[in-house]
Write a protein that holds these residues in place. Structure first.
Motif, mmCIF file in Angstrom:
data_model
loop_
_atom_site.group_PDB
_atom_site.id
_atom_site.type_symbol
_atom_site.label_atom_id
_atom_site.label_comp_id
_atom_site.label_asym_id
_atom_site.label_seq_id
_atom_site.Cartn_x
_atom_site.Cartn_y
_atom_site.Cartn_z
ATOM 1 N N THR A 33 -13.692 20.263 2.517
ATOM 2 C CA THR A 33 -13.435 18.922 3.027
ATOM 3 C C THR A 33 -12.237 18.349 2.296
ATOM 4 O O THR A 33 -12.181 18.379 1.063
ATOM 5 N N VAL A 34 -11.265 17.838 3.054
ATOM 6 C CA VAL A 34 -10.062 17.252 2.474
ATOM 7 C C VAL A 34 -9.835 15.869 3.075
ATOM 8 O O VAL A 34 -9.952 15.678 4.287
ATOM 9 N N ALA A 35 -9.531 14.922 2.211
ATOM 10 C CA ALA A 35 -9.085 13.599 2.652
ATOM 11 C C ALA A 35 -7.702 13.358 2.075
ATOM 12 O O ALA A 35 -7.437 13.720 0.918
ATOM 13 N N GLN A 36 -6.837 12.758 2.879
ATOM 14 C CA GLN A 36 -5.486 12.462 2.420
ATOM 15 C C GLN A 36 -5.101 11.036 2.793
ATOM 16 O O GLN A 36 -5.469 10.545 3.863
ATOM 17 N N VAL A 37 -4.388 10.412 1.874
ATOM 18 C CA VAL A 37 -3.770 9.122 2.132
ATOM 19 C C VAL A 37 -2.270 9.309 1.974
ATOM 20 O O VAL A 37 -1.812 9.832 0.950
ATOM 21 N N ALA A 38 -1.517 8.909 2.990
ATOM 22 C CA ALA A 38 -0.058 9.034 2.959
ATOM 23 C C ALA A 38 0.569 7.649 2.894
ATOM 24 O O ALA A 38 0.132 6.721 3.583
ATOM 25 N N GLU A 39 1.581 7.530 2.060
ATOM 26 C CA GLU A 39 2.329 6.274 1.925
ATOM 27 C C GLU A 39 3.722 6.497 2.504
ATOM 28 O O GLU A 39 4.451 7.383 2.037
ATOM 29 N N VAL A 40 4.098 5.719 3.524
ATOM 30 C CA VAL A 40 5.338 5.979 4.253
ATOM 31 C C VAL A 40 6.188 4.714 4.360
ATOM 32 O O VAL A 40 5.692 3.592 4.208
ATOM 33 N N SER A 41 7.458 4.942 4.616
ATOM 34 C CA SER A 41 8.388 3.854 4.946
ATOM 35 C C SER A 41 9.375 4.390 5.967
ATOM 36 O O SER A 41 9.355 5.577 6.319
ATOM 37 N N PRO A 50 -1.975 13.434 10.780
ATOM 38 C CA PRO A 50 -2.620 12.180 11.168
ATOM 39 C C PRO A 50 -2.532 11.095 10.102
ATOM 40 O O PRO A 50 -2.434 9.903 10.438
ATOM 41 N N ALA A 51 -2.547 11.474 8.826
ATOM 42 C CA ALA A 51 -2.418 10.454 7.778
ATOM 43 C C ALA A 51 -1.069 9.754 7.892
ATOM 44 O O ALA A 51 -0.981 8.520 7.772
ATOM 45 N N VAL A 52 -0.009 10.523 8.147
ATOM 46 C CA VAL A 52 1.321 9.923 8.306
ATOM 47 C C VAL A 52 1.381 9.096 9.580
ATOM 48 O O VAL A 52 1.906 7.972 9.591
ATOM 49 N N ALA A 53 0.855 9.626 10.681
ATOM 50 C CA ALA A 53 0.872 8.886 11.944
ATOM 51 C C ALA A 53 0.090 7.580 11.834
ATOM 52 O O ALA A 53 0.512 6.540 12.357
ATOM 53 N N ASN A 54 -1.034 7.617 11.146
ATOM 54 C CA ASN A 54 -1.825 6.399 10.979
ATOM 55 C C ASN A 54 -1.112 5.393 10.086
ATOM 56 O O ASN A 54 -1.207 4.173 10.298
ATOM 57 N N ALA A 55 -0.390 5.886 9.090
ATOM 58 C CA ALA A 55 0.402 4.982 8.244
ATOM 59 C C ALA A 55 1.534 4.351 9.057
ATOM 60 O O ALA A 55 1.853 3.165 8.885
ATOM 61 N N LEU A 56 2.141 5.129 9.944
ATOM 62 C CA LEU A 56 3.214 4.585 10.783
ATOM 63 C C LEU A 56 2.693 3.505 11.716
ATOM 64 O O LEU A 56 3.389 2.516 11.998
ATOM 65 N N PHE A 57 1.477 3.680 12.214
ATOM 66 C CA PHE A 57 0.892 2.622 13.047
ATOM 67 C C PHE A 57 0.696 1.342 12.233
ATOM 68 O O PHE A 57 1.003 0.238 12.695
ATOM 69 N N ALA A 58 0.191 1.512 11.000
ATOM 70 C CA ALA A 58 0.012 0.338 10.136
ATOM 71 C C ALA A 58 1.351 -0.317 9.823
ATOM 72 O O ALA A 58 1.430 -1.546 9.676
ATOM 73 N N LEU A 59 2.408 0.480 9.742
ATOM 74 C CA LEU A 59 3.725 -0.039 9.381
ATOM 75 C C LEU A 59 4.449 -0.658 10.576
ATOM 76 O O LEU A 59 5.106 -1.705 10.432
ATOM 77 N N THR A 60 4.332 -0.034 11.754
ATOM 78 C CA THR A 60 5.164 -0.429 12.892
ATOM 79 C C THR A 60 4.395 -0.932 14.104
ATOM 80 O O THR A 60 4.990 -1.527 15.007
ATOM 81 N N GLY A 61 3.111 -0.622 14.175
ATOM 82 C CA GLY A 61 2.349 -0.955 15.374
ATOM 83 C C GLY A 61 2.505 0.056 16.484
ATOM 84 O O GLY A 61 1.901 -0.083 17.552
ATOM 85 N N GLN A 62 3.301 1.101 16.273
ATOM 86 C CA GLN A 62 3.465 2.162 17.270
ATOM 87 C C GLN A 62 2.440 3.264 17.021
ATOM 88 O O GLN A 62 2.343 3.783 15.907
#
Length: 757
Positions: free
Chosen positions: A630-638, A735-747
């Motif tokens: 089992t792996v969980a990841q959190v990605a921080e993006v800009s 998915p961690a990056v894509a979910n961070a992008l949604f939080a950042l941009t709403g896309q």
């Protein structure tokens, strides 16, 4: 259990009914000794099929798994050395011969299409029969993140068995009871403190009766297993002594370059080789048919690789473009999406009445996700060296499947398998590409033209990318329903795309592929989330394009689909993505602990700090089970200039069972993140009229150093035997990056690679 799942399992059991009460009830055959004695060098003795000891005390471990950067050499040597109580400074290794005791059992058993929470006698019986069968008729294979799991017991038993024989020999010399003797650091210790080194005892010890079921250490007694250990293969890679496939340089070596048909699966209809034969050093020119799922062409053999390549470029070839001449990846993916929308598919998992739950839902959402075909792009380009000597042959190759490599070469040369010797060298990356044998059969067919001369066939990077056996493209459709309180009540997921296993069975064994292929839906159906009502299915769509295993296989795209839509459900429910996932894991403490560990390490719920250039950042989270871990990841993006996606930091938590070598696990998680990010940000081959449009790293890039994020790894203490590590770090990153992008941009990005509008 779903009706379709139950029918499959019980149907399989029914077919094997006689075996269940007969052969199936017998214990599995041993995995300790080979059919033929293990070859030994001067002054060495073999204790079993896994270990030899020399007079100077050197311990040589036989490795049945290929080293391709994953650190398997070190981990497997640690297992044996622990039980042997060997002097670690004297441990060496060599590749194994081909023998049934080295067959990979764990990977095939794990490949059964069974949900991890399923636990009943029928499933247990199928697993038991599968394991027994693979010991007899299976395949030597490095893949499926299974190496340490598969050999967790055999390697330890081999070490413990040899240790017991050494102790018995020493006790006989000293006239004391073996039970009163101990071992430490390559020596047997008498009750009175006398010591005798393993090297001095080896010859006498090898005459002792072979213990079949030696006692193993309890984990609390481990001295090396579980400790961060430097890799044994690193010094050779630093000083240049490590030998990869491309380093095979037998005396008298010739070189082959192949002009491959630009259309996948095509062949040469005719060719004019006059200009090629005029090049100095050219020894032969010959047409090569498509073999083992590969593409045909015309080969040039010369005394130098550059001359061979120059001559190949001068060939005038009339191509037969074959069945893929009109194949388009874009059209194929559109077809997959249509199939996911309109067909029911095979249900790998069902619970409750999902259609009724959707019909009665107070609110519903739906989405469609897509993933492209992907090339493997291992840094060592495709190569294989073959010496054909009429009635026998030798092959030097980087491969994940030595037995299949031998069979492919033998078939191309018209020899029995036993007449072909295979030397497995290190792999400069595998990722599933070297589970294939198309290039090995091709190299053997080329070498047959010049008997008595070893020939190295070497592909260019462009050929490597344009003539791969690609990760299948896939499309998936999701529907979710919520009650009036915004609680999830229904989850429906149908994916569609090609299946790998049926093709592999045909091109590797000449067998028809049948039954559900777990790899099509793995990562979708086999997760821990506690859906109130669900149906998770896959539509198998046949296409002429040959596809293959790619690092983390179905998980590589299904994790992106599933974790992206989980985030969409959390948003629709007005919940925090972490809290929403926690609500679906109440009966799964392992997954819950991993999820929370990654979130806590990342500071989930606190403001995300700005990027080094001051740009705003956001975090995204993903959780995924694969290969037993089992792996969980959190990605921080800009975002950078021109909306370039930048991933600054990744927190990665894993529960992989018993952690044999924590240092190696961290390396694999870091590598998995980088590998997965390469695909998430840049990966995808486009095929037009059967021809791949990308050609090299400039248009199919891998992550560069300035793009690589900091990766923080957390290894949670796990129970039981080791689980997979080499691949589980890959699926959650997209998915961690894509979910961070949604939080950042709403896309909300639902297609790979990730591109902002």
């Amino acid at each position: 259990m779903a009706t379709t799942r139950r029918k499959f399992v019980l149907g399989t059991l029914g077919i094997a009914g006689a075996l269940v009460v007969g052969w199936g009830l017998m214990p599995p055959r041993q995995r300790l000794t080979t059919a033929q004695p293990l070859p030994t060098g001067e002054g060495e003795v073999a204790f079993n099929g896994w270990v030899r000891i020399a007079r100077d005390g050197t311990v040589t471990v036989t490795l049945a798994k290929s080293e391709m950067g994953q650190g398997v050499v070190t981990s497997l040597c640690m297992l044996l050395a622990e039980e042997l109580d060997a002097d670690w400074s004297r441990v060496r290794w060599q590749p194994s011969p081909i023998d049934a005791i080295y067959n990979n059992i764990a990977s095939v058993v794990d490949g059964l299409p069974v949900h991890p929470d399923t636990d009943n006698l029928a499933v247990d019986a199928v697993r038991w029969l599968t394991a027994k069968a693979m010991r007899e008729i299976g395949v030597m294979m490095t893949g499926g993140s299974s190496s340490v799991k598969d050999l967790w017991l055999p390697m330890r038993q081999a070490g413990a068995s040899a240790r017991q024989m050494l102790v018995a020999a020493a006790a006989a010399q000293w006239g004391v009871a073996a039970a009163d003797c101990g071992t430490e650091n390559g020596e047997v210790i008498a009750p009175d403190g006398r010591r005798q080194g393993y090297g001095a005892l080896a010859a006498a010890a090898a005459q002792q009766a072979l213990p079949r079921d030696p006692p193993l250490k309890a984990p609390e007694r481990f001295k090396r297993i579980g400790q961060a250990t430097r890799r044994l293969d690193t010094p050779g890679k630093i000083d240049g002594s490590a030998r990869f496939g491309i380093d095979a340089l037998p005396e008298g070596l010739l070189y082959a370059s192949v002009r491959l048909c630009p259309t996948l699966g095509g062949r040469a209809h005719s060719h004019d080789d006059a200009a090629a034969r005029a090049v100095r050093g050219v020894k032969a020119v010959l047409a090569v048919e498509p073999l083992r799922g590969g593409t045909g062409g015309v080969a040039v053999i010369a005394d130098h690789p550059w001359r061979a390549r120059q001559a190949a470029d001068k060939l005038d070839v009339n191509w037969d473009h074959g069945a893929l001449a009109s194949f388009s990846s874009a059209q194929a993916i559109e077809g997959f999406a249509a199939a996911a929308r309109t067909e029911k598919g095979f249900a790998f998992y069902e619970t409750g009445e999902v259609d009724a739950a959707l019909a009665g839902a107070a609110a519903r959402i739906e989405a469609e996700y897509r993933a492209p075909y992907l090339a493997h792009e291992a840094l060592e380009p495709i190569n294989c060296t073959v010496l054909f000597e009429g009635n026998k042959a030798t092959v030097w190759v980087s491969t994940q499947v030595p037995g299949l490599a031998r069979k492919a070469a033998a078939g191309a040369l018209g020899l029995p398998d036993e007449a072909v010797a295979v030397h497995v060298l290190m792999l400069g990356g595998g990722f599933g590409r070297r589970l294939e044998v198309d290039f090995i059969a091709q190299a053997a067919a080329i070498a047959k033209a010049v008997p008595g001369h070893p020939v190295q066939t070497l592909w260019s990077r462009e050929q490597d990318i344009r003539h791969d056996l690609y990760r299948p493209a896939c499309a998936a459709r999701f529907e979710a329903g919520f009650d009036a309180d915004k609680r999830l009540v229904a989850w429906k997921n149908t994916s569609a795309g090609q299946a790998i296993v049926p093709q592999v069975l045909t091109r590797a064994f000449g067998l028809p592929g049948g039954g559900p292929d777990k790899t099509t839906s793995e990562g979708a159906f086999d997760q821990a989330y506690e859906w109130p009502a669900a149906r998770i299915a896959h539509v198998k769509v046949d296409a002429p394009l040959q596809v293959g295993f790619w690092r983390s296989v179905g998980h590589s795209h299904q994790a992106f689909f599933k974790e992206g839509f989980v985030d969409e459900c959390a948003h629709a429910a007005g919940q925090d993505p972490l809290a929403f996932r926690e609500s679906l894991l109440r009966r799964h403490p392992k997954q819950l602990a991993v999820l929370r560990a990654a979130a806590q390490a990342a500071g989930w719920g606190t403001p995300s700090p700005p990027a080094p250039d001051g740009a705003r950042t956001a975090r995204g989270i993903a959780l995924h089970d694969s290969f037993g871990s089992t792996v969980a990841q959190v990605a921080e993006v800009s975002l950078g200039p021109d909306k370039a996606i930048r991933v600054h930091r990744v927190w990665c938590a894993i529960d992989c069972g018993f952690a044999v070598n924590p240092a190696g696990i961290r390396q694999q998680l870091e590598g998995g993140v980088v590998f997965g990010l390469s695909a998430a940000l840049h990966g995808g081959v486009e095929i037009v009229d059967g021809q791949v449009q990308q050609s090299n790293f400039h248009d199919q890039p891998i992550l560069r150093l300035n793009e690589a994020p900091r990766v923080d790894c957390l290894i949670l203490p796990g129970d039981g035997s080791p689980e997979g590590v080499g691949e589980p770090g890959v699926p959650p990153i997209a998915p961690a990056v894509a979910n961070a992008l949604f939080a950042l941009t709403g896309q909300r990005l639902r297609s790979l690679p990730l591109k902002l509008a």
